[in-house]
Design an enzyme around this catalytic site. Structure first.
Site: not given
Ligand SMILES: *Cc1c(COP(=O)(O)O)cnc(C)c1O
Length: 396
Positions: A137, A222, A251
């Site tokens: 994700f 990420d 986050k």
């Molecule tokens: C939550 C998340 C995102 C997206 O972050 P947003 O602030 O909602 O755009 C991207 N990568 C990972 C691994 C995430 O957990």
């Protein structure tokens, strides 16, 4: 407003994209939040790994309040001291070169993808392809939902941007097979969050790093969910003995204030020149003040050690539940305070029952209970969640 009125008003006016729980949250203190009717909940979701200091942390509240009184926003056409402090800290804790401040996770990943393409094109103009992993994700913008190798996030938004391909996570041979002379970067979560707390083998990320070095491919990690101490180190990559070329954060970084960042090695960052990327709000003084307070609290309150220790304690407790309910829980996995329990059934009912018993957790990938509590929790909080889970599982 009364609870039902609030729910109705949101449902009448907000685009219907969220499957919300029927409670209205009003305020919080430490790891607890309270709803509109005064009911108390132990929050082991923490805004999905966002509220790393819990709720109402005095130092974070003070930092935001003080900054709000001084300067909430100014353009990146000017310098601020709070931004100076933050980018210096982020460069230092990451061991990498240069930082760009964004406002969210998806935006941080977008920036990372742009930087990687700009860099790779200097080697070869055809090097444009980003390889990501199935069940990952990376966000909801067009490029990041394309990198997110899950049809459920992509359907209806075609045409999707080109230049993305996917491999199974944790399969080095598949990755080797997918690389071509067009490959620009490999984009991975060190531990997949939304996809179900999927762990890499101990050697996988090292092998990926090696492969990237051999083939002149950038490694983008990420760490939007795994970063900021979540797994017991500031970045999860530290525990796998590698450093990426670009890392993204969001986050937990602002402890709840919207913020994102990508950090790259000096060599990679050097391809960006004036005008190549930008953001109105990114690096805004208010958000920077929040992130500075979070970084300071992580250090001063020993939250990396706490995430490791409490993570181990919590994992042991979950393993006891697995032993007690082997027909319901088949695996417990994760690192630090990023833990998952693999179920043999959909987790939604368990999450709902926990909620009625005053515990907020979440289920991801349909059948994985996910626990990403504040990093400053104590053993008693873990015990409380384990007791409620035990009671809920006993009823099944
Ligand atoms: C939550 C998340 C995102 C997206 O972050 P947003 O602030 O909602 O755009 C991207 N990568 C990972 C691994 C995430 O957990």
């Amino acid at each position: 407003m009364k609870t039902q009125e609030i729910i109705q008003t949101v449902d009448d006016n907000y685009m219907p994209v969220f499957a919300r729980y029927g409670i209205v949250l009003s305020h919080g203190e430490g790891p607890y939040v309270y709803d509109n009717d005064g009911k108390k909940y132990l929050d082991f979701l923490a805004g999905i790994a966002v509220n790393v200091l819990g709720h109402g942390h005095p130092a974070l509240v003070a930092a935001i309040s003080q900054q709000a009184g001084k300067l909430i926003h100014c353009s990146n056409l000017y310098y601020t001291e709070v931004q100076a402090k933050l980018v210096e800290s982020l460069a230092k804790v990451s061991g990498m070169g240069k930082v760009f401040m964004a406002n969210s996770g998806a935006e941080a990943n977008e920036g990372a993808i742009k930087l990687a393409r700009k860099y790779a094109k200097k080697i070869n103009p055809n090097k444009i392809e980003i390889i990501s992993a199935q069940h990952c994700f990376h966000g909801r913008t067009l490029a990041t939902l394309t990198a997110t190798a899950q049809p459920k996030y992509q359907k209806g938004y075609e045409p999707l941007p080109g230049g993305f391909s996917y491999v199974p996570f944790n399969d080095i041979e598949a990755l080797k097979g997918a690389i071509t002379e067009k490959t620009c970067a490999i984009l991975l979560e060190p531990i997949q969050g939304e996809g179900g707390i999927n762990m890499p083998d101990e050697t996988y990320l090292k092998q990926v790093r090696q492969l990237c070095d051999e083939k002149e491919i950038l490694l983008i990690l990420d760490e939007i969910q795994t970063g900021m101490g979540r797994t017991g180190t500031m970045f999860a990559y530290e525990q796998y003995g590698i450093v990426p070329d670009i890392v993204t954060l969001a986050k937990g970084l602002g402890g709840g204030v919207p913020i994102g960042a990508f950090i790259a090695s000096d060599k990679v960052a050097s391809v960006f020149t004036s005008g190549d990327h930008g953001s109105t709000f990114g690096g805004n003084p208010l958000a920077c003040a929040a992130a500075n307070a979070v970084l300071l609290a992580i250090e001063e309150e020993g939250l990396l050690a706490n995430a490791k220790e409490l993570g181990n304690y919590f994992e042991k407790g979950l393993l006891v539940l697995q032993a007690k309910y082997p027909k319901l829980i088949t695996q417990v996995r994760g690192k630090g305070l990023m833990l998952g329990a693999q179920l043999t059934l959909p987790g939604r009912d368990i999450v709902n029952t926990c909620l009625t018993k005053g515990v907020i957790i979440n289920c991801t990938a349909g059948d994985v209970l996910r626990f990403v509590p504040p990093l400053n929790i104590e053993r008693a909080h873990v015990d409380e969640v384990l007791a409620v889970l035990d009671a809920v599982l006993a009823e099944l």
